[in-house]
Scaffold this motif. Structure first.
Motif, PDB file in Angstrom:
ATOM      1  N   VAL A   1      21.281  36.078  18.384  1.00 30.81           N
ATOM      2  CA  VAL A   1      20.428  34.994  18.870  1.00 30.81           C
ATOM      3  C   VAL A   1      21.224  34.127  19.839  1.00 30.81           C
ATOM      4  O   VAL A   1      22.334  33.689  19.528  1.00 30.81           O
ATOM      5  N   ILE A   2      20.656  33.923  21.021  1.00 30.14           N
ATOM      6  CA  ILE A   2      21.281  33.108  22.058  1.00 30.14           C
ATOM      7  C   ILE A   2      20.510  31.806  22.190  1.00 30.14           C
ATOM      8  O   ILE A   2      19.283  31.804  22.228  1.00 30.14           O
ATOM      9  N   ASN A   3      21.241  30.704  22.261  1.00 26.93           N
ATOM     10  CA  ASN A   3      20.593  29.422  22.541  1.00 26.93           C
ATOM     11  C   ASN A   3      21.529  28.565  23.385  1.00 26.93           C
ATOM     12  O   ASN A   3      22.680  28.941  23.610  1.00 26.93           O
ATOM     13  N   SER A   4      21.022  27.434  23.844  1.00 27.80           N
ATOM     14  CA  SER A   4      21.749  26.661  24.839  1.00 27.80           C
ATOM     15  C   SER A   4      21.293  25.213  24.814  1.00 27.80           C
ATOM     16  O   SER A   4      20.193  24.899  24.356  1.00 27.80           O
ATOM     17  N   PHE A   5      22.154  24.346  25.338  1.00 23.48           N
ATOM     18  CA  PHE A   5      21.771  22.950  25.542  1.00 23.48           C
ATOM     19  C   PHE A   5      21.143  22.732  26.918  1.00 23.48           C
ATOM     20  O   PHE A   5      20.749  21.612  27.248  1.00 23.48           O
ATOM     21  N   SER A   6      21.023  23.783  27.708  1.00 21.02           N
ATOM     22  CA  SER A   6      20.613  23.624  29.102  1.00 21.02           C
ATOM     23  C   SER A   6      19.153  23.238  29.278  1.00 21.02           C
ATOM     24  O   SER A   6      18.821  22.486  30.198  1.00 21.02           O
ATOM     25  N   LYS A   7      18.263  23.732  28.434  1.00 24.98           N
ATOM     26  CA  LYS A   7      16.829  23.598  28.698  1.00 24.98           C
ATOM     27  C   LYS A   7      16.211  22.445  27.906  1.00 24.98           C
ATOM     28  O   LYS A   7      15.929  21.387  28.460  1.00 24.98           O
ATOM     29  N   PHE A   8      15.964  22.631  26.620  1.00 33.23           N
ATOM     30  CA  PHE A   8      15.325  21.561  25.837  1.00 33.23           C
ATOM     31  C   PHE A   8      16.158  20.283  25.864  1.00 33.23           C
ATOM     32  O   PHE A   8      15.618  19.176  25.950  1.00 33.23           O
ATOM     33  N   TYR A   9      17.481  20.432  25.816  1.00 38.84           N
ATOM     34  CA  TYR A   9      18.354  19.254  25.774  1.00 38.84           C
ATOM     35  C   TYR A   9      18.719  18.735  27.170  1.00 38.84           C
ATOM     36  O   TYR A   9      19.499  17.786  27.292  1.00 38.84           O
ATOM     37  N   SER A  10      18.169  19.362  28.186  1.00 39.76           N
ATOM     38  CA  SER A  10      18.327  18.886  29.576  1.00 39.76           C
ATOM     39  C   SER A  10      19.787  18.756  29.992  1.00 39.76           C
ATOM     40  O   SER A  10      20.161  17.834  30.716  1.00 39.76           O
TER      41      SER A  10
END
Length: 244
Positions: A68-77
């Protein structure tokens, strides 16, 4: 055809904004587990979805074998801070550790502290306010496209993209269209050739619009796009209607 060794899927997805239902994701996880296919679930756009969209389920609800990949880039702007995380099955732990040591080591302290702040409850109202703005912008984009007669669009259930098929309008060179729109009207959209299989013809007749900016900018951009689409001789030529 040899067995598929791996599958990468984004939900919500870029460029379409389409999402899997939890049931579809569950079945996909079960199939990958049963066929020894390594499933990579890209969940970077989780948290950005709109009224009527399915729940954004995580692959971790259905399997412990997925990456599973996730990031602070999108939802967390936090686009540009280059900070994210992986959840991997136990048997890949040493592999990921070796890659991290040789390619990254660790994220900058400042970025890590900013991420911790973004996870605090105090940040939630601002982050959810961004989603409200995206929803308004999405409506502006979809309504404007409909006014232009462009209704063959992706579901746009999540993320902040609308993918438009312009085949019915006679468009066969999306890159040329995007270049002309930028040069003549100052509006930037992305040609579908950046996303589709080369030579398939799908990318040449599709474009992606993105709407995470200010509502004022989105309104102005769509107004300029509408005017260019209906009045520009270049636009008419790219649609096969008149000569430029």
């Amino acid at each position: 055809m040899p067995p598929i060794k791996g599958l990468v899927l984004s939900s919500p997805g870029n460029p379409t904004g389409a999402m899997l239902t939890p049931e579809e994701l569950r079945d996909l996880c079960a199939l990958c587990d049963a066929t020894a296919c390594q499933f990579v679930s890209d969940e970077i756009y989780h948290g950005i979805s709109y009224t009527g969209a399915p729940r954004a389920a995580s692959a971790l609800e259905f399997t412990r074998k997925a990456i599973v990949i996730n990031s602070f880039s999108k939802f967390y702007s936090m686009t540009g801070w280059r900070l994210g995380w992986l959840v991997v099955p136990d048997h890949l732990d040493s592999c990921i550790d070796a890659l991290n040591q040789n390619m990254n080591v660790s994220a900058p302290t400042l970025a890590q502290r900013a991420a911790v702040a973004a996870l605090h409850a105090e940040a939630a109202p601002e982050l959810l306010g961004h989603i409200d703005r995206y929803a308004i912008n999405r409506t502006i984009v979809l309504d404007s496209l409909a006014e232009m007669g462009l209704t063959d669009v992706s579901p746009a259930e999540g993320a902040f993209y609308v993918y438009v098929n312009l085949q019915a309008e006679g468009v066969t060179d999306s890159a040329a269209l995007c270049s002309a729109l930028l040069n003549e009207a100052g509006v930037a959209i992305v040609p579908g050739v950046d996303f589709e299989e080369p030579g398939s013809g799908k990318g040449e007749r599709s474009v992606r619009l993105s709407y995470p900016g200010s509502t004022e900018d989105i309104q102005q951009a769509m107004s300029l796009f509408q005017h260019w689409w209906s009045t520009s001789s270049t636009a008419m030529a790219l649609r096969g209607q008149v000569k430029a």
